[in-house]
Design an enzyme around this catalytic site. Sequence first.
Site, PDB file in Angstrom:
ATOM      1  N   LYS A  86      30.943 138.081 135.280  1.00  0.00           N
ATOM      2  CA  LYS A  86      30.928 136.726 135.022  1.00  0.00           C
ATOM      3  C   LYS A  86      31.552 136.086 136.281  1.00  0.00           C
ATOM      4  CE  LYS A  86      30.225 134.041 131.299  1.00  0.00           C
ATOM      5  NZ  LYS A  86      29.504 134.342 130.327  1.00  0.00           N
ATOM      6  N   GLY A 137      31.710 121.801 118.871  1.00  0.00           N
ATOM      7  CA  GLY A 137      31.114 121.668 120.105  1.00  0.00           C
ATOM      8  C   GLY A 137      29.573 121.865 120.095  1.00  0.00           C
ATOM      9  N   VAL A 138      29.368 120.541 120.527  1.00  0.00           N
ATOM     10  CA  VAL A 138      27.726 120.381 120.428  1.00  0.00           C
ATOM     11  C   VAL A 138      27.035 120.210 121.830  1.00  0.00           C
ATOM     12  CG1 VAL A 138      27.254 119.477 117.965  1.00  0.00           C
ATOM     13  CG2 VAL A 138      28.178 117.853 119.731  1.00  0.00           C
ATOM     14  N   GLY A 139      27.093 121.171 122.473  1.00  0.00           N
ATOM     15  CA  GLY A 139      26.393 121.352 123.826  1.00  0.00           C
ATOM     16  C   GLY A 139      25.087 121.985 123.774  1.00  0.00           C
ATOM     17  N   HIS A 140      25.044 122.908 124.921  1.00  0.00           N
ATOM     18  CA  HIS A 140      23.562 123.222 124.732  1.00  0.00           C
ATOM     19  C   HIS A 140      23.235 124.303 123.491  1.00  0.00           C
ATOM     20  CE1 HIS A 140      24.048 122.663 128.984  1.00  0.00           C
ATOM     21  NE2 HIS A 140      22.924 122.443 129.235  1.00  0.00           N
ATOM     22  N   VAL A 141      24.009 124.871 123.101  1.00  0.00           N
ATOM     23  CA  VAL A 141      23.809 125.949 121.920  1.00  0.00           C
ATOM     24  C   VAL A 141      24.142 125.224 120.639  1.00  0.00           C
ATOM     25  CG1 VAL A 141      24.450 128.180 120.826  1.00  0.00           C
ATOM     26  CG2 VAL A 141      24.370 128.090 123.498  1.00  0.00           C
ATOM     27  N   TYR A 175      24.451 122.024 119.952  1.00  0.00           N
ATOM     28  CA  TYR A 175      23.240 121.003 119.535  1.00  0.00           C
ATOM     29  C   TYR A 175      22.312 121.687 118.883  1.00  0.00           C
ATOM     30  CZ  TYR A 175      19.854 117.420 119.895  1.00  0.00           C
ATOM     31  OH  TYR A 175      18.851 116.496 119.421  1.00  0.00           O
TER      32      TYR A 175
HETATM   33  P1  NAD Z   1      28.171 123.812 126.939  1.00  0.00           P
HETATM   34  O1  NAD Z   1      29.150 123.537 128.130  1.00  0.00           O
HETATM   35  O2  NAD Z   1      26.726 123.058 126.997  1.00  0.00           O
HETATM   36  O3  NAD Z   1      28.666 123.414 125.554  1.00  0.00           O
HETATM   37  C1  NAD Z   1      30.086 123.479 124.968  1.00  0.00           C
HETATM   38  C2  NAD Z   1      30.591 121.950 124.272  1.00  0.00           C
HETATM   39  O4  NAD Z   1      31.982 122.324 123.800  1.00  0.00           O
HETATM   40  C3  NAD Z   1      30.604 120.965 125.198  1.00  0.00           C
HETATM   41  O5  NAD Z   1      29.904 119.896 124.620  1.00  0.00           O
HETATM   42  C4  NAD Z   1      32.034 120.749 125.314  1.00  0.00           C
HETATM   43  O6  NAD Z   1      32.413 119.054 125.449  1.00  0.00           O
HETATM   44  C5  NAD Z   1      32.676 121.060 123.762  1.00  0.00           C
HETATM   45  N1  NAD Z   1      33.846 121.578 123.924  1.00  0.00           N
HETATM   46  C6  NAD Z   1      34.576 121.977 124.686  1.00  0.00           C
HETATM   47  N2  NAD Z   1      36.081 122.290 124.265  1.00  0.00           N
HETATM   48  C7  NAD Z   1      35.830 121.617 122.921  1.00  0.00           C
HETATM   49  C8  NAD Z   1      37.039 121.557 121.834  1.00  0.00           C
HETATM   50  N3  NAD Z   1      38.394 121.900 122.080  1.00  0.00           N
HETATM   51  N4  NAD Z   1      36.451 121.172 120.695  1.00  0.00           N
HETATM   52  C9  NAD Z   1      35.398 120.717 120.660  1.00  0.00           C
HETATM   53  N5  NAD Z   1      34.373 120.708 121.647  1.00  0.00           N
HETATM   54  C10 NAD Z   1      34.669 121.216 122.718  1.00  0.00           C
HETATM   55  O7  NAD Z   1      28.295 125.330 126.581  1.00  0.00           O
HETATM   56  P2  NAD Z   1      27.246 126.183 125.808  1.00  0.00           P
HETATM   57  O8  NAD Z   1      26.143 126.689 126.970  1.00  0.00           O
HETATM   58  O9  NAD Z   1      26.595 125.283 124.679  1.00  0.00           O
HETATM   59  O10 NAD Z   1      27.951 127.326 125.397  1.00  0.00           O
HETATM   60  C11 NAD Z   1      28.889 127.303 124.117  1.00  0.00           C
HETATM   61  C12 NAD Z   1      29.703 128.446 124.179  1.00  0.00           C
HETATM   62  O11 NAD Z   1      28.721 129.563 124.135  1.00  0.00           O
HETATM   63  C13 NAD Z   1      30.638 129.083 125.406  1.00  0.00           C
HETATM   64  O12 NAD Z   1      31.532 129.678 124.821  1.00  0.00           O
HETATM   65  C14 NAD Z   1      29.740 130.119 125.921  1.00  0.00           C
HETATM   66  O13 NAD Z   1      30.151 130.811 126.602  1.00  0.00           O
HETATM   67  C15 NAD Z   1      28.992 130.607 124.854  1.00  0.00           C
HETATM   68  N6  NAD Z   1      27.704 131.029 125.079  1.00  0.00           N
HETATM   69  C16 NAD Z   1      26.825 130.549 125.772  1.00  0.00           C
HETATM   70  C17 NAD Z   1      25.419 130.914 125.843  1.00  0.00           C
HETATM   71  C18 NAD Z   1      24.121 130.144 126.226  1.00  0.00           C
HETATM   72  O14 NAD Z   1      23.049 130.814 126.279  1.00  0.00           O
HETATM   73  N7  NAD Z   1      24.585 128.931 126.594  1.00  0.00           N
HETATM   74  C19 NAD Z   1      25.269 132.155 125.723  1.00  0.00           C
HETATM   75  C20 NAD Z   1      26.286 132.957 124.989  1.00  0.00           C
HETATM   76  C21 NAD Z   1      27.433 132.387 124.991  1.00  0.00           C
END
Ligand code: NAD
Length: 398
Positions: A80, A185-189, A191
Amino acid sequence: MRVFTAPAFDDHEQVVYCCDPSSGLKAIIAIHNTNRGPALGGCRIWNYASEEEALHDVLRLSKGMTYKSAMAHLDLGGGKCVVIGDPRQDKSEALLRALGRYVDTLGGRYIIAEDAGTSVEDMKVIGEMTPHVVGIADKVTGEGGTRSGDPSPATAYGVFIGLRAAVKHRLGRSDFHGLKVALQGVGHVGYRLAKQLHEAGAKLWLCDIYDDQAKHAGAEFNASVVSPDHIYEQDVDVFIPCALGAVINDDTISRLRAVVVAGSANNQLADDRHGEELMRRKVLYAPDYVINAGGLIDVAYERQPGGYNRDKMLRHIERIDDTLMEIFQRADNTGLPSNVIADKIAEERFKNPESSASIKTKRKRLGLNSTRSKKSDTRSKIKGPGPLYAPPFSPKVS
Ligand code: NAD
């Protein structure tokens, strides 16, 4: 700052500190284990409060990738990268190129991909400097795919499949209609998962530290938006962590009202003992690295001989259902927490990688399956990088 004796060090093979003053890059690449193959893991950009916090995070994340790859039957190891900085302010093309140069020095022992704070576009910039990058291949639109290399849809798809298994096991139901879920958390995953759950009839409570994102998702999915501090105590069936790690901790665990915890975030348990505490409270925990493996499976298929095959990739992700069911069943039979059962299975696979048929075949193809007697075979006693993925030269980094 301690490294070898850091609490999360756990026999890491290599830790690389990367600094580029002109772009402001300060990053740490951690390679936990390459017994099964090169270490693949995302790059997280985050405003860490301290260097110790960044090191702790990267070590825990990288170890999690070793377990995730082994659990998903992938010929990959765990690594990582974290970049210290605010992704909205500090990320620049110069910084990403500098990071790409560092990844390249590792000669393929570490393969970089997206994580929180980085995107497909970022990986494309890194890809100008190194071939050891995934998450950039064009994927067809649809379930588990977009017209980009973004692994998030595949992750969300895998979490959806895993959630179904967990809900079935704990609540005895196979649909999401009227199911009450709290999503953090409504980010990439998060949402995408919120969208799938909304379409499947679930009732959502959600939060994000970015108000604009939370409000947007709330309006789109007819969800109640709550403050990040209050997401834990919502009166729901399922809690879905999709933000950062360590959210199941001494403070939050007693506030949870959900009976299932299942989400995409890595390292959801602040400590292993929280898995036991969840079990004691009759909360079913879907081990994070099992349920969130969809994105890793997706990018791993970019490296398959013959190219990316979306159908095979989706079938591979759907096996998360069986894997989780096996873990839940074994946890019930033994009285051990689900995280402990998952760790045992993963450790068997990466500590004895030669038991994997595909790894055996690969070793044979490379002429590495010698007929030496066990007595004279010292390979298994050698610590450090496995023979398959040694870099072609020694990286000039610490
Ligand atoms: P991202 O950054 O797009 O989304 C994360 C969201 O969480 C953001 O919108 C952020 O503002 C929000 N956030 C952060 N701290 C917060 C809190 N305390 N309370 C509420 N919201 C909060 O990231 P992602 O790609 O969606 O990944 C989300 C999680 O899933 C991470 O832990 C990542 O390591 C894990 N993950 C992601 C993937 C992937 O394919 N993207 C794969 C495996 C694991």
